[in-house]
Design a protein around this motif. Structure first.
Motif, PDB file in Angstrom:
ATOM      1  N   TYR A  12      48.352 -11.814  -1.210  1.00  0.00           N
ATOM      2  CA  TYR A  12      47.447 -11.960  -0.140  1.00  0.00           C
ATOM      3  C   TYR A  12      47.990 -11.818   1.273  1.00  0.00           C
ATOM      4  N   SER A  13      48.972 -11.241   1.283  1.00  0.00           N
ATOM      5  CA  SER A  13      49.551 -11.194   2.650  1.00  0.00           C
ATOM      6  C   SER A  13      48.783 -10.648   3.851  1.00  0.00           C
ATOM      7  N   PRO A  14      48.937 -11.274   4.922  1.00  0.00           N
ATOM      8  CA  PRO A  14      48.172 -10.476   6.080  1.00  0.00           C
ATOM      9  C   PRO A  14      48.649  -9.047   6.568  1.00  0.00           C
ATOM     10  N   SER A  15      47.816  -8.536   7.060  1.00  0.00           N
ATOM     11  CA  SER A  15      48.354  -7.259   7.735  1.00  0.00           C
ATOM     12  C   SER A  15      49.429  -7.209   8.352  1.00  0.00           C
ATOM     13  N   PRO A  16      50.505  -6.112   8.438  1.00  0.00           N
ATOM     14  CA  PRO A  16      51.545  -6.043   8.946  1.00  0.00           C
ATOM     15  C   PRO A  16      51.364  -5.922  10.572  1.00  0.00           C
ATOM     16  N   THR A  17      52.315  -6.624  11.388  1.00  0.00           N
ATOM     17  CA  THR A  17      52.218  -6.728  12.661  1.00  0.00           C
ATOM     18  C   THR A  17      53.482  -5.938  13.079  1.00  0.00           C
ATOM     19  N   ASP A  34      63.849 -16.377  -0.662  1.00  0.00           N
ATOM     20  CA  ASP A  34      62.864 -15.706  -1.712  1.00  0.00           C
ATOM     21  C   ASP A  34      63.037 -14.250  -1.596  1.00  0.00           C
ATOM     22  N   GLY A  35      63.466 -13.620  -0.420  1.00  0.00           N
ATOM     23  CA  GLY A  35      63.565 -12.229  -0.318  1.00  0.00           C
ATOM     24  C   GLY A  35      62.282 -11.771   0.257  1.00  0.00           C
ATOM     25  N   ARG A  36      61.159 -12.580   0.513  1.00  0.00           N
ATOM     26  CA  ARG A  36      59.987 -12.038   1.246  1.00  0.00           C
ATOM     27  C   ARG A  36      60.110 -11.656   2.892  1.00  0.00           C
ATOM     28  N   GLY A  37      59.331 -10.783   3.343  1.00  0.00           N
ATOM     29  CA  GLY A  37      59.046 -10.446   4.623  1.00  0.00           C
ATOM     30  C   GLY A  37      58.783 -11.595   5.462  1.00  0.00           C
ATOM     31  N   PHE A  38      58.833 -11.664   6.812  1.00  0.00           N
ATOM     32  CA  PHE A  38      58.363 -12.787   7.555  1.00  0.00           C
ATOM     33  C   PHE A  38      57.018 -13.110   7.340  1.00  0.00           C
ATOM     34  N   HIS A  39      56.046 -12.090   7.235  1.00  0.00           N
ATOM     35  CA  HIS A  39      54.596 -12.161   7.353  1.00  0.00           C
ATOM     36  C   HIS A  39      53.968 -11.880   5.811  1.00  0.00           C
ATOM     37  N   GLN A  40      55.127 -12.089   4.766  1.00  0.00           N
ATOM     38  CA  GLN A  40      54.686 -11.582   3.580  1.00  0.00           C
ATOM     39  C   GLN A  40      54.485 -13.382   2.679  1.00  0.00           C
ATOM     40  N   VAL A 170      36.891 -22.461   0.025  1.00  0.00           N
ATOM     41  CA  VAL A 170      37.799 -23.126   1.071  1.00  0.00           C
ATOM     42  C   VAL A 170      39.154 -22.436   0.616  1.00  0.00           C
ATOM     43  N   THR A 171      39.770 -21.825   1.597  1.00  0.00           N
ATOM     44  CA  THR A 171      41.190 -21.240   1.634  1.00  0.00           C
ATOM     45  C   THR A 171      41.969 -22.028   2.642  1.00  0.00           C
ATOM     46  N   SER A 172      43.264 -22.083   2.326  1.00  0.00           N
ATOM     47  CA  SER A 172      44.249 -22.581   3.253  1.00  0.00           C
ATOM     48  C   SER A 172      45.790 -21.822   3.258  1.00  0.00           C
ATOM     49  N   VAL A 173      46.142 -21.503   4.411  1.00  0.00           N
ATOM     50  CA  VAL A 173      47.541 -21.098   4.616  1.00  0.00           C
ATOM     51  C   VAL A 173      48.394 -21.595   5.632  1.00  0.00           C
ATOM     52  N   SER A 174      49.596 -21.669   5.683  1.00  0.00           N
ATOM     53  CA  SER A 174      50.227 -22.174   6.614  1.00  0.00           C
ATOM     54  C   SER A 174      51.316 -21.285   7.153  1.00  0.00           C
ATOM     55  N   VAL A 175      51.916 -21.656   8.501  1.00  0.00           N
ATOM     56  CA  VAL A 175      53.078 -20.746   8.902  1.00  0.00           C
ATOM     57  C   VAL A 175      54.100 -21.526   9.348  1.00  0.00           C
ATOM     58  N   ILE A 184      55.248 -16.930   7.361  1.00  0.00           N
ATOM     59  CA  ILE A 184      53.956 -17.323   6.543  1.00  0.00           C
ATOM     60  C   ILE A 184      54.557 -17.753   5.281  1.00  0.00           C
ATOM     61  N   ASP A 185      53.538 -18.865   4.782  1.00  0.00           N
ATOM     62  CA  ASP A 185      53.626 -19.468   3.386  1.00  0.00           C
ATOM     63  C   ASP A 185      55.026 -19.849   3.240  1.00  0.00           C
ATOM     64  N   PRO A 186      55.486 -20.787   3.870  1.00  0.00           N
ATOM     65  CA  PRO A 186      56.886 -21.163   3.836  1.00  0.00           C
ATOM     66  C   PRO A 186      57.349 -21.978   2.620  1.00  0.00           C
ATOM     67  N   ILE A 187      58.385 -21.856   2.054  1.00  0.00           N
ATOM     68  CA  ILE A 187      58.876 -22.565   0.869  1.00  0.00           C
ATOM     69  C   ILE A 187      59.868 -23.748   1.477  1.00  0.00           C
ATOM     70  N   LEU A 188      60.153 -24.526   0.656  1.00  0.00           N
ATOM     71  CA  LEU A 188      60.691 -25.814   0.743  1.00  0.00           C
ATOM     72  C   LEU A 188      61.560 -25.774   1.962  1.00  0.00           C
ATOM     73  N   GLU A 189      62.433 -24.937   1.581  1.00  0.00           N
ATOM     74  CA  GLU A 189      63.945 -24.804   2.236  1.00  0.00           C
ATOM     75  C   GLU A 189      63.528 -24.452   3.741  1.00  0.00           C
ATOM     76  N   GLU A 190      62.447 -23.572   4.007  1.00  0.00           N
ATOM     77  CA  GLU A 190      62.218 -23.186   5.215  1.00  0.00           C
ATOM     78  C   GLU A 190      61.429 -24.228   5.930  1.00  0.00           C
ATOM     79  N   GLU A 191      60.510 -25.120   5.247  1.00  0.00           N
ATOM     80  CA  GLU A 191      59.845 -26.005   5.822  1.00  0.00           C
ATOM     81  C   GLU A 191      60.937 -27.358   6.535  1.00  0.00           C
TER      82      GLU A 191
END
Length: 260
Positions: A12-17, A34-40, A170-175, A184-191
């Motif tokens: 459900y990644s946002p549109s590419p910027t 985890d190999g994802r793009g910054f906005h993935q 209701v949906t929720s996403v963090s950056v 976007i959608d950071p994992i624990l190591e990033e937080e």
């Protein structure tokens, strides 16, 4: 576990910027753990009907973050309360002892419960169950980052599974913010090494925000960018959640047809 879930994890990644700069605090060839793009965003998996004894329930899995939510009610409140024309919502968030690297309950669980309540209260039509209470119990089975957004989205799906009237899902996403860059959608190591965070909870169909949480120092343009990323991802996440509900309803109808 029983119930119906999305067959495979959906993204459900946002549109590419156009901004593809890498955080300057990392090497030029730095990639996310985890190999994802910054906005993935991470793949999302949902299942409803996870707890048979509950009025409604849902299980969510975003990467290694795993959450299960049970909803009970509407039912008469155990606590003495004055007559009210609207219903009451109770929320509780807890972690299993093995959910985090450090065993035992952390200090942020009560805060999570309060934030979950604030995120959901504005979306529920409380007038539909006066003098009664709906209890929402969220259990984080595995904590791997962005726990609260996953809890909120999963709780919304569980409420829908319980037949609780809502204005919208209701949906929720963090950056997370790393200098001038957003992840976007950071994992624990990033937080654990972020400069700041922004979390949005919204009702996508109504384009209404029910909760906005910001930590750290943010410029106005960066807040706008982060909000847009989250809103875009929230809208796409809602489609996945609706698909899960439709599949569960279809599966239920098929079982009824077989029984008849």
């Amino acid at each position: 576990m029983s119930g119906k879930g999305v067959a495979t994890p959906a993204t459900y990644s946002p549109s590419p910027t156009t901004d593809k700069k890498k955080p300057p605090l990392f090497k030029e060839d730095w990639v996310r753990p985890d190999g994802r793009g910054f906005h993935q965003c991470r793949p999302a998996f949902f299942r409803t009907g996870a707890v048979n004894a509950a009025s409604g329930s849902a299980y969510a899995e975003f990467g290694n973050t795993k959450v299960i939510v049970s909803v009970f009610g509407p039912r008469e409140s155990k606590k003495a309360m004055m007559y009210s024309d609207i219903g009451r919502l109770n929320c509780n968030v807890s972690f299993t002892t093995f959910a985090t690297p450090v065993r035992g309950q952390g200090s942020d669980h009560k805060e999570y419960s309060v934030m979950l309540h604030k995120a959901l209260e504005g979306a529920i039509i409380l007038e539909t169950f006066p003098k009664t209470t709906v209890d929402v119990f969220a259990l984080v089975l595995e904590s791997s980052g962005s726990d609260l957004p996953v809890v909120i989205s999963c709780a919304s799906l569980a409420l829908a599974d319980a037949g609780i009237m809502m204005y919208d899902l209701v949906t929720s996403v963090s950056v997370s913010c790393f200098s001038k860059n957003l992840v976007i959608d950071p994992i624990l190591e990033e937080e654990n090494c972020q400069d700041g965070s922004l979390m949005i909870t919204c009702m996508p169909s109504r384009y209404e925000i029910t909760q906005l949480t910001i930590t750290g120092e943010w410029s106005t343009p960066k807040i706008n960018e982060g909000m847009q990323l989250c809103l875009d991802a929230c809208a796409k996440l809602a489609k996945i959640m609706r698909s899960c509900l439709k599949e569960a309803a279809s599966d239920s109808q098929n079982r009824m047809a077989v029984l008849n």
